[in-house]
Structure formats: structure tokens, C-alpha cells
Design a protein around this motif. Structure first.
Motif, mmCIF file in Angstrom:
data_model
loop_
_atom_site.group_PDB
_atom_site.id
_atom_site.type_symbol
_atom_site.label_atom_id
_atom_site.label_comp_id
_atom_site.label_asym_id
_atom_site.label_seq_id
_atom_site.Cartn_x
_atom_site.Cartn_y
_atom_site.Cartn_z
ATOM 1 N N ASP A 297 0.843 -1.195 0.000
ATOM 2 C CA ASP A 297 0.000 0.000 0.000
ATOM 3 C C ASP A 297 0.879 1.246 0.000
ATOM 4 O OD1 ASP A 297 0.902 0.367 2.640
ATOM 5 O OD2 ASP A 297 -0.876 -0.592 3.502
ATOM 6 N N ASP B 101 -2.764 -0.567 -4.605
ATOM 7 C CA ASP B 101 -4.054 0.078 -4.868
ATOM 8 C C ASP B 101 -3.915 1.576 -5.092
ATOM 9 O OD1 ASP B 101 -3.309 0.697 -2.289
ATOM 10 O OD2 ASP B 101 -5.314 0.426 -1.422
ATOM 11 N N ASP C 62 -8.260 -5.943 -1.653
ATOM 12 C CA ASP C 62 -9.033 -7.146 -1.366
ATOM 13 C C ASP C 62 -9.079 -8.115 -2.542
ATOM 14 O OD1 ASP C 62 -10.772 -5.837 -3.074
ATOM 15 O OD2 ASP C 62 -12.421 -5.689 -1.644
ATOM 16 N N GLN C 63 -8.595 -7.674 -3.695
ATOM 17 C CA GLN C 63 -8.508 -8.557 -4.858
ATOM 18 C C GLN C 63 -7.161 -9.261 -4.963
ATOM 19 O OE1 GLN C 63 -11.051 -9.204 -6.996
ATOM 20 N NE2 GLN C 63 -12.336 -7.920 -5.675
ATOM 21 N N THR C 64 -6.202 -8.851 -4.138
ATOM 22 C CA THR C 64 -4.842 -9.371 -4.317
ATOM 23 C C THR C 64 -4.691 -10.852 -4.012
ATOM 24 O OG1 THR C 64 -4.183 -8.607 -2.103
ATOM 25 C CG2 THR C 64 -3.793 -7.109 -3.959
ATOM 26 N N ALA D 118 -4.248 -10.862 7.210
ATOM 27 C CA ALA D 118 -5.599 -10.926 6.669
ATOM 28 C C ALA D 118 -5.583 -11.294 5.193
ATOM 29 C CB ALA D 118 -6.313 -9.589 6.866
ATOM 30 N N LEU D 119 -4.629 -10.760 4.439
ATOM 31 C CA LEU D 119 -4.514 -11.097 3.020
ATOM 32 C C LEU D 119 -3.827 -12.449 2.830
ATOM 33 C CD1 LEU D 119 -3.531 -7.644 1.466
ATOM 34 C CD2 LEU D 119 -5.777 -8.721 1.528
ATOM 35 N N GLN E 34 -5.648 -15.791 2.956
ATOM 36 C CA GLN E 34 -6.525 -16.145 1.839
ATOM 37 C C GLN E 34 -5.771 -16.713 0.646
ATOM 38 O OE1 GLN E 34 -9.553 -12.993 0.993
ATOM 39 N NE2 GLN E 34 -8.498 -11.895 2.638
#
Length: 432
Positions: free
Chosen positions: A241, A270, A311-313, A334-335, A338
């Protein structure tokens, strides 16, 4: 370097092309490697020495083939003190990490009264390929040899191209406990480890990176020996970021680009303005690197910047299935939680991939070319093997025997069926 905007209508086909991009070494090496392997298999040491002179330009005789214990000691002593200390520090951390991977044997009795389980035993002999050429790679020695030693491998044979052995490489060999080192490189080294050649006894598995010739040779000898993987060009994805320093992120991208003109470095962010700052830093830093020509070619031909919502990464990373991925964001877990497909993940703004290459303790031998979809990095499991066992008494066999007979007859294998039927007291010939 290419730019991708997640909101663009052509993002999907362009990203799909990036995912499927081929970065193979363009050399046509298969025919050469086939001939080298065949010659070493039939001629042994004579072919190894001949190809060494031909490809490496170094004449080696049999008495000089093995690096002596005195040479290892002298080389390690010649290594600068701060480098020796760093090697020892790294070796200790790598050893500690891999010791925690050690699996347990198991033995249990199931509900039928059958005693079963498994036990783990180390591979007996392993060959480690350590590249030579443009640079010394003590980290390659540590990452391959230390887990093998932790696993209990009895014999670790290291091969490296002839020429002056770098003191750091010898210091790493000493730290890892490697005492068998041979001055031989290329496909002929792989062949010598697989088939044996003069004083070089064959091994059971070959690990370690190499050039296109080494990779092609490992592919061809698989089955005669085991191999770790077929390594491709290095890869990194950095998810960052705008709260990061652009120069940090640029350096992280270049840490892989400098490996190989075919390496791939990808930034996902982003923030468009931050992406532009990182791009500017990449260009500025390339000019300061001794490896700048390689890094520039990699960034120009295979680099990418993707502007996408954070959130798409995870989905984008999974499709890339990269060797390395950094999450330089406020909440990296958090990323990362996933992501299913990645060789190694580095979490937080102060966890650059470079620490994983050297001193974190985790292994830097990782799947490339999207192989993270189905494989893992090098570990203690690459140097041990599992043997199952089954123990039945008469009562336990009575529970298993009838189904064994039925399945063997269904498969048309009468000797299998008879083997069980006789123990059940069914003395007649089985059906079929």
C-alpha cells in the motif's frame, strides 16, 4: 515493464497472458545434455573430465578432482570474519527451523486388531549442486546441506564447477558439515552423481539449482535418482500500500530481477501515485547496481505493475502462484491467510524477501513457474522417506482375509487370492 489497471476492460486477457508467460531459457540444450549423460554413463570419469575441459575450460586430473580437507579449512579461514559469522548465524537459524519439521514415527492397533504404522528414515546419499560462475553462493550450500544433515543423511556429496572455490562457499560447507566436495559442474556433474564416475560414487537424490544444462540433466536422470525440483527463473510479487517507502519496495522488486534476465518482479498496489514513485525508484536504483544490466533486462521484459484493490490481491496472487510474495500492508495476515498458492510469504513492511534468502531460517529453494500450485519448498521431507508396516496375528488376519480374497478375485489375480485364502483355511483353488 507493463502496467495493468484492474478496472480496465482488457485487464483479464492481459493478466491471463502474464500468468501464462513463458520465461524459459532459450538455449536448445537437450541434445547436448543427452550426449553428455550417455557418455558419462558409458565412459565414467574420462567423460566427466573431458566435458569439464570442454565446457568449463579447466583441465582437471583425477587426483585434483576432490577438494581436500586442508583446502576446505584454508578456504574457510580465508573468508572474512564478518562473512563467516553471518554464515554461522544463518546456519544455526536454518538448522533450528528444519529441526522443527522432524516428523514422528507412529505405531497403533486398529479396531480389527491389526498393528500398523510408519517410520521415517533418511536418504542414504544426497548430491548437492552448487553453481559457480559469476558469483559465490554460500547460501545455496546452507539451504541444501543443512536440512540434509538435520534429516540424518549419511553422505552429502557437493559438486561445483572447477576453478577457484570461493572462501565463502567453503566456509558454508564447513558450517554445514560437508566434507565431500568435487570440482565438477554442468550436466556432467549431474551424470556423475546419478551414475557414478571414478571416485565419485552415485547418490540417491540430487538437489540444488543450476543453469539450463543442469536442469535438463536433472530432468533426464529422474527415476535413476530422485531430484528436488526443476528450477525456473526467480519470481517475486510485492503487495504494497501507499504507506510504504517507495525505495524499499523498489529494492525488493530488484532483489529478484538481478538474478536473471528472465526473472519476474510484480508490484500489486491500490495506489496509482505510489506505483509511479516505485517505478521511478526502480529506474534510479538499477543505475547503481553492479547487476544493473541483468536487473534492467528483467524489469523491462518481465516486470509488471498492477493497480488493483487490495481485497482482490489474494485471488491475483493465487493465479500467479509465485515463488515469493511479500505483503507490505497494515494487516498482512488478513490477506496472506486467503492465499493458497505461493512458495514463501513474507509478512509486514520489515520482512523483505532477502531475509528469507539468507538468515530467516526458512528454505529459499522454492517452486517456480507456478509450481507452487502443487509443490513446496525444500525441507527436511526432501531428505527422508516414509516406510509403512502391517503386523497381523491369526485373529486380525481373519478380519482382513475374506475381503482380500474377494477383491483379488474381482481383479482377476488368482495368486493374490490364494495367498489370503490358504491362510483362511480355504485350501481349494480360488475362482478365476
Amino acid at each position: 515493464m507493463r502496467r495493468f489497471l484492474f478496472s480496465d476492460p482488457d485487464f483479464e486477457p492481459r493478466f491471463a497472458a502474464l500468468v501464462n508467460e513463458r520465461r524459459d531459457t532459450p538455449e536448445d540444450v537437450e541434445a547436448i545434455v543427452r550426449d553428455v549423460l550417455a557418455a558419462v554413463r558409458s565412459e565414467g570419469l574420462a567423460a566427466v573430465l573431458r566435458y569439464g575441459a570442454q565446457f568449463d575450460g579447466v583441465e582437471i586430473t583425477e587426483p585434483d578432482l576432490r577438494v581436500t580437507a586442508d583446502e576446505i579449512e584454508a578456504g574457510a579461514a580465508a573468508c572474512p570474519r564478518e562473512v563467516r559469522e553471518a554464515i554461522d548465524f544463518a546456519a544455526a537459524r536454518i538448522r533450528s527451523y528444519h529441526e522443527r519439521q522432524r516428523p514422528a514415527d507412529a505405531r497403533f492397533t486398529d479396531e480389527a486388531g491389526v498393528e500398523m504404522g510408519w517410520r521415517w528414515t533418511p536418504i542414504e546419499a544426497v548430491g548437492i549442486y552448487v553453481p559457480g560462475g559469476r558469483a559465490a553462493y554460500p547460501s545455496t550450500v546452507l539451504m541444501n546441506a543443512v536440512p540434509a544433515a538435520v534429516a540424518g543423511v549419511s553422505r552429502i556429496a557437493m559438486v561445483t564447477p572447477p576453478g577457484r572455490l570461493q572462501p565463502a562457499v567453503l566456509a558454508a560447507a564447513k558450517a554445514a558439515g560437508v566434507t565431500e566436495i568435487w570440482r565438477v559442474g554442468g550436466a556432467q556433474a549431474v551424470a556423475a552423481l546419478a551414475y557414478g564416475a571414478g571416485p565419485i560414487a552415485p547418490v540417491d537424490k540430487i538437489v540444488g539449482p543450476g543453469n539450463a544444462f543442469v536442469t535438463a540433466a536433472k530432468r533426464r536422470v529422474y527415476g535413476v535418482v530422485g531430484i528436488d525440483a526443476l528450477a525456473g527463473p526467480s519470481e517475486i510479487v510485492v503487495v504494497a500500500d501507499a504507506q510504504n517507502r517507495p525505495d524499499w519496495i523498489a529494492a525488493d522488486l530488484l532483489s529478484q530481477a538481478e538474478h536473471d534476465p528472465a526473472a519476474q518482479s510484480i508490484l500489486i498496489t491500490d495506489d496509482t501515485a505510489f506505483a509511479a514513485q516505485v517505478e521511478a525508484q526502480v529506474e534510479a536504483q538499477i543505475a547503481t547496481l553492479s547487476t544493473g544490466a541483468v536487473a534492467e533486462a528483467s524489469w523491462r521484459d518481465h516486470g509488471a505493475v498492477i493497480i488493483a484493490p487490495l481485497d482482490q490481491t489474494p485471488a491475483l496472487v493465487d493465479r500467479l502462484a509465485p515463488e515469493h510474495v511479500e505483503f507490505a500492508v497494515a494487516d498482512p495476515d488478513a490477506l496472506a491467510s486467503q492465499v493458497r498458492h505461493a512458495g514463501a510469504m513474507f509478512l509486514g513492511r520489515h520482512a523483505p524477501e532477502a531475509i528469507g534468502d539468507y538468515v530467516a531460517g526458512s528454505n529459499h529453494v522454492l517452486p517456480t513457474s507456478r509450481a507452487a500450485r502443487f509443490s513446496s519448498g525444500l525441507s527436511i521431507y526432501d531428505f527422508i522417506k516414509r516406510t509403512s508396516f502391517v503386523k497381523c496375528d491369526e485373529v486380525a488376519f481373519q478380519a482382513l482375509g475374506p475381503a482380500t480374497v474377494a477383491l483379488a478375485e474381482a481383479e482377476g489375480l488368482p495368486a493374490h487370492a490364494r495367498s489370503a485364502a490358504l491362510r483362511l483355511g480355504q485350501g481349494g483353488a480360488p475362482k478365476g
